[in-house]
Design a protein around this motif. Structure first.
Motif, PDB file in Angstrom:
ATOM      1  N   ASP A  28      34.215 -47.732 116.384  1.00 39.24           N
ATOM      2  CA  ASP A  28      35.269 -47.333 117.316  1.00 39.24           C
ATOM      3  C   ASP A  28      35.973 -48.529 117.951  1.00 39.24           C
ATOM      4  O   ASP A  28      36.472 -48.444 119.058  1.00 39.24           O
ATOM      5  CB  ASP A  28      34.684 -46.429 118.403  1.00 39.24           C
ATOM      6  N   TYR A  29      36.010 -49.675 117.253  1.00 42.68           N
ATOM      7  CA  TYR A  29      36.661 -50.862 117.818  1.00 42.68           C
ATOM      8  C   TYR A  29      37.217 -51.736 116.700  1.00 42.68           C
ATOM      9  O   TYR A  29      36.869 -51.585 115.524  1.00 42.68           O
ATOM     10  CB  TYR A  29      35.670 -51.693 118.637  1.00 42.68           C
ATOM     11  N   THR A  30      38.086 -52.662 117.071  1.00 43.15           N
ATOM     12  CA  THR A  30      38.518 -53.746 116.196  1.00 43.15           C
ATOM     13  C   THR A  30      38.553 -55.030 117.016  1.00 43.15           C
ATOM     14  O   THR A  30      39.032 -55.034 118.152  1.00 43.15           O
ATOM     15  CB  THR A  30      39.912 -53.485 115.598  1.00 43.15           C
ATOM     16  N   LEU A  31      38.021 -56.101 116.440  1.00 42.78           N
ATOM     17  CA  LEU A  31      38.051 -57.418 117.064  1.00 42.78           C
ATOM     18  C   LEU A  31      38.959 -58.311 116.234  1.00 42.78           C
ATOM     19  O   LEU A  31      38.823 -58.386 115.018  1.00 42.78           O
ATOM     20  CB  LEU A  31      36.644 -58.020 117.126  1.00 42.78           C
ATOM     21  N   TYR A  32      39.905 -58.980 116.925  1.00 43.69           N
ATOM     22  CA  TYR A  32      40.857 -59.856 116.256  1.00 43.69           C
ATOM     23  C   TYR A  32      40.597 -61.310 116.633  1.00 43.69           C
ATOM     24  O   TYR A  32      40.377 -61.623 117.809  1.00 43.69           O
ATOM     25  CB  TYR A  32      42.293 -59.512 116.660  1.00 43.69           C
ATOM     26  N   LEU A  33      40.634 -62.192 115.639  1.00 46.09           N
ATOM     27  CA  LEU A  33      40.657 -63.629 115.877  1.00 46.09           C
ATOM     28  C   LEU A  33      42.104 -64.077 115.742  1.00 46.09           C
ATOM     29  O   LEU A  33      42.706 -63.950 114.677  1.00 46.09           O
ATOM     30  CB  LEU A  33      39.764 -64.359 114.876  1.00 46.09           C
ATOM     31  N   LEU A  34      42.657 -64.586 116.842  1.00 48.83           N
ATOM     32  CA  LEU A  34      44.056 -64.980 116.844  1.00 48.83           C
ATOM     33  C   LEU A  34      44.231 -66.355 116.227  1.00 48.83           C
ATOM     34  O   LEU A  34      43.352 -67.206 116.311  1.00 48.83           O
ATOM     35  CB  LEU A  34      44.591 -64.980 118.279  1.00 48.83           C
ATOM     36  N   LYS A  50      38.011 -47.589 121.350  1.00 49.87           N
ATOM     37  CA  LYS A  50      38.355 -46.192 121.605  1.00 49.87           C
ATOM     38  C   LYS A  50      38.100 -45.830 123.070  1.00 49.87           C
ATOM     39  O   LYS A  50      37.042 -46.113 123.615  1.00 49.87           O
ATOM     40  CB  LYS A  50      37.526 -45.284 120.695  1.00 49.87           C
ATOM     41  N   GLY A  51      39.105 -45.209 123.695  1.00 48.64           N
ATOM     42  CA  GLY A  51      38.970 -44.743 125.067  1.00 48.64           C
ATOM     43  C   GLY A  51      39.178 -45.804 126.121  1.00 48.64           C
ATOM     44  O   GLY A  51      39.035 -45.523 127.314  1.00 48.64           O
ATOM     45  N   LYS A  52      39.505 -47.047 125.720  1.00 49.23           N
ATOM     46  CA  LYS A  52      39.699 -48.138 126.670  1.00 49.23           C
ATOM     47  C   LYS A  52      41.144 -48.645 126.613  1.00 49.23           C
ATOM     48  O   LYS A  52      41.713 -48.798 125.529  1.00 49.23           O
ATOM     49  CB  LYS A  52      38.744 -49.295 126.367  1.00 49.23           C
ATOM     50  N   ASN A  53      41.717 -48.887 127.766  1.00 49.00           N
ATOM     51  CA  ASN A  53      43.035 -49.521 127.888  1.00 49.00           C
ATOM     52  C   ASN A  53      44.108 -48.793 127.086  1.00 49.00           C
ATOM     53  O   ASN A  53      44.998 -49.411 126.500  1.00 49.00           O
ATOM     54  CB  ASN A  53      42.966 -50.993 127.463  1.00 49.00           C
ATOM     55  N   LYS A  54      44.015 -47.469 127.038  1.00 50.84           N
ATOM     56  CA  LYS A  54      45.002 -46.626 126.362  1.00 50.84           C
ATOM     57  C   LYS A  54      45.188 -47.010 124.888  1.00 50.84           C
ATOM     58  O   LYS A  54      46.267 -46.865 124.309  1.00 50.84           O
ATOM     59  CB  LYS A  54      46.344 -46.683 127.089  1.00 50.84           C
ATOM     60  N   GLY A  55      44.140 -47.529 124.289  1.00 50.94           N
ATOM     61  CA  GLY A  55      44.211 -47.895 122.882  1.00 50.94           C
ATOM     62  C   GLY A  55      44.901 -49.211 122.609  1.00 50.94           C
ATOM     63  O   GLY A  55      45.174 -49.540 121.446  1.00 50.94           O
ATOM     64  N   LEU A  56      45.167 -49.989 123.644  1.00 48.75           N
ATOM     65  CA  LEU A  56      45.818 -51.293 123.469  1.00 48.75           C
ATOM     66  C   LEU A  56      44.780 -52.407 123.546  1.00 48.75           C
ATOM     67  O   LEU A  56      43.781 -52.280 124.252  1.00 48.75           O
ATOM     68  CB  LEU A  56      46.880 -51.504 124.553  1.00 48.75           C
ATOM     69  N   TYR A  71      32.334 -61.633 113.482  1.00 48.01           N
ATOM     70  CA  TYR A  71      31.481 -60.731 112.709  1.00 48.01           C
ATOM     71  C   TYR A  71      31.425 -59.389 113.432  1.00 48.01           C
ATOM     72  O   TYR A  71      31.463 -59.344 114.672  1.00 48.01           O
ATOM     73  CB  TYR A  71      30.069 -61.298 112.566  1.00 48.01           C
ATOM     74  N   GLY A  72      31.288 -58.302 112.670  1.00 49.77           N
ATOM     75  CA  GLY A  72      31.275 -56.996 113.295  1.00 49.77           C
ATOM     76  C   GLY A  72      30.159 -56.095 112.806  1.00 49.77           C
ATOM     77  O   GLY A  72      29.864 -56.048 111.598  1.00 49.77           O
ATOM     78  N   GLY A  73      29.524 -55.387 113.736  1.00 52.11           N
ATOM     79  CA  GLY A  73      28.574 -54.342 113.419  1.00 52.11           C
ATOM     80  C   GLY A  73      29.165 -53.002 113.803  1.00 52.11           C
ATOM     81  O   GLY A  73      30.342 -52.895 114.139  1.00 52.11           O
ATOM     82  N   SER A  74      28.347 -51.959 113.790  1.00 57.90           N
ATOM     83  CA  SER A  74      28.861 -50.629 114.128  1.00 57.90           C
ATOM     84  C   SER A  74      29.416 -50.578 115.546  1.00 57.90           C
ATOM     85  O   SER A  74      30.510 -50.056 115.781  1.00 57.90           O
ATOM     86  CB  SER A  74      27.748 -49.586 113.976  1.00 57.90           C
ATOM     87  N   HIS A  75      28.647 -51.119 116.516  1.00 57.86           N
ATOM     88  CA  HIS A  75      29.053 -51.025 117.909  1.00 57.86           C
ATOM     89  C   HIS A  75      29.087 -52.377 118.621  1.00 57.86           C
ATOM     90  O   HIS A  75      29.544 -52.457 119.754  1.00 57.86           O
ATOM     91  CB  HIS A  75      28.111 -50.085 118.664  1.00 57.86           C
ATOM     92  N   ILE A  76      28.571 -53.417 117.983  1.00 57.01           N
ATOM     93  CA  ILE A  76      28.547 -54.749 118.578  1.00 57.01           C
ATOM     94  C   ILE A  76      29.278 -55.705 117.645  1.00 57.01           C
ATOM     95  O   ILE A  76      29.169 -55.604 116.420  1.00 57.01           O
ATOM     96  CB  ILE A  76      27.098 -55.259 118.780  1.00 57.01           C
ATOM     97  N   SER A  77      30.041 -56.625 118.217  1.00 53.89           N
ATOM     98  CA  SER A  77      30.651 -57.688 117.426  1.00 53.89           C
ATOM     99  C   SER A  77      30.316 -59.018 118.080  1.00 53.89           C
ATOM    100  O   SER A  77      29.820 -59.077 119.205  1.00 53.89           O
ATOM    101  CB  SER A  77      32.167 -57.490 117.318  1.00 53.89           C
ATOM    102  N   ALA A  78      30.592 -60.102 117.377  1.00 53.31           N
ATOM    103  CA  ALA A  78      30.252 -61.420 117.905  1.00 53.31           C
ATOM    104  C   ALA A  78      31.098 -62.473 117.207  1.00 53.31           C
ATOM    105  O   ALA A  78      31.690 -62.232 116.147  1.00 53.31           O
ATOM    106  CB  ALA A  78      28.765 -61.719 117.728  1.00 53.31           C
ATOM    107  N   ALA A  79      31.140 -63.650 117.824  1.00 51.99           N
ATOM    108  CA  ALA A  79      31.909 -64.764 117.283  1.00 51.99           C
ATOM    109  C   ALA A  79      31.091 -66.036 117.420  1.00 51.99           C
ATOM    110  O   ALA A  79      30.232 -66.156 118.286  1.00 51.99           O
ATOM    111  CB  ALA A  79      33.239 -64.895 118.026  1.00 51.99           C
ATOM    112  N   ILE A  80      31.366 -67.009 116.560  1.00 50.85           N
ATOM    113  CA  ILE A  80      30.714 -68.313 116.608  1.00 50.85           C
ATOM    114  C   ILE A  80      31.775 -69.363 116.886  1.00 50.85           C
ATOM    115  O   ILE A  80      32.853 -69.339 116.279  1.00 50.85           O
ATOM    116  CB  ILE A  80      29.999 -68.632 115.284  1.00 50.85           C
TER     117      ILE A  80
END
Length: 205
Positions: A28-34, A50-56, A71-80
């Motif tokens: 229920d999320y997407t993480l972007y590296l700019l 999902k459900g946060k910040n009106k989808g923005l 890196y992304g999991g089902s509900h947790i993501s992380a960065a190095i």
């Protein structure tokens, strides 16, 4: 619902646009590296759930660290980042002023890859050691029953580790026979070797 590929521009509340270098998706999320820029004010991560910040997307503060992989999991993501810090992104960012939860591998180990299993963040170090961090803890702990590894993978309920010798170890749910341990095993709490893959010199999984 979007039925065909559509160009997406990420912008902040001031309508500043950012290029996207990469992205990972969870349940229920997407993480972007700019894309990195000479602009010192750029925020390198953006997160939409999902459900946060009106989808923005919300921009996430990493306190000036240079992120190079996400890196992304089902509900947790992380960065190095380049200094070896692991930035964990979950629901805690909403109560922490959109800052990541930062963790480090012990004894100067540098993380080279991340995986996820249930509430665990699993990290592979440059020395081949594998560490895990429960979502409620603050420090990574070494998984001692694994030989030196070269590859890890996992996003949801099970995790796979490939050793430098080409053996495969698995842990987690086997509800759908996904571990390769046979139908009599429902799950396993510790990493177990897949006997049928011995001497096959596996590189990745």
């Amino acid at each position: 619902y979007v039925s065909k590929w559509t160009t997406f521009h990420l912008q902040d509340s001031n309508r500043n646009r950012y290029s996207i270098e990469s992205a990972v998706c969870g349940t229920d999320y997407t993480l972007y590296l700019l894309d990195q820029s000479t602009n010192e004010d750029i925020k390198p991560l953006a997160y939409v759930k999902k459900g946060k910040n009106k989808g923005l997307p919300n921009f996430i503060s990493t306190k000036g660290c240079h992120i190079y992989a996400i890196y992304g999991g089902s509900h947790i993501s992380a960065a190095i980042d380049t200094e070896g810090s692991i930035h964990i992104i979950d629901d805690s960012i909403y109560s922490n002023n959109f800052c990541t939860r930062t963790a480090y591998l012990p004894w100067g180990n540098m993380p080279v890859s991340l995986a996820f299993q249930d509430n665990f963040v699993i990290a592979l170090s440059s020395y081949g050691n594998v560490y895990e961090l429960d979502s409620e803890n603050e420090e990574f702990e070494c998984i001692d029953d694994l030989p030196p590894c070269s590859f890890i993978s996992g996003t949801a309920n099970h995790c796979i580790a490939v050793t430098r010798n080409g053996d495969v170890f698995v842990r987690g749910s086997n509800k759908y026979d996904q571990l390769g341990l046979g139908q009599n095993t429902i799950s396993c709490d510790e990493f177990r070797q897949i006997a049928n893959l011995r001497s096959q010199n596996i590189k990745a999984a």
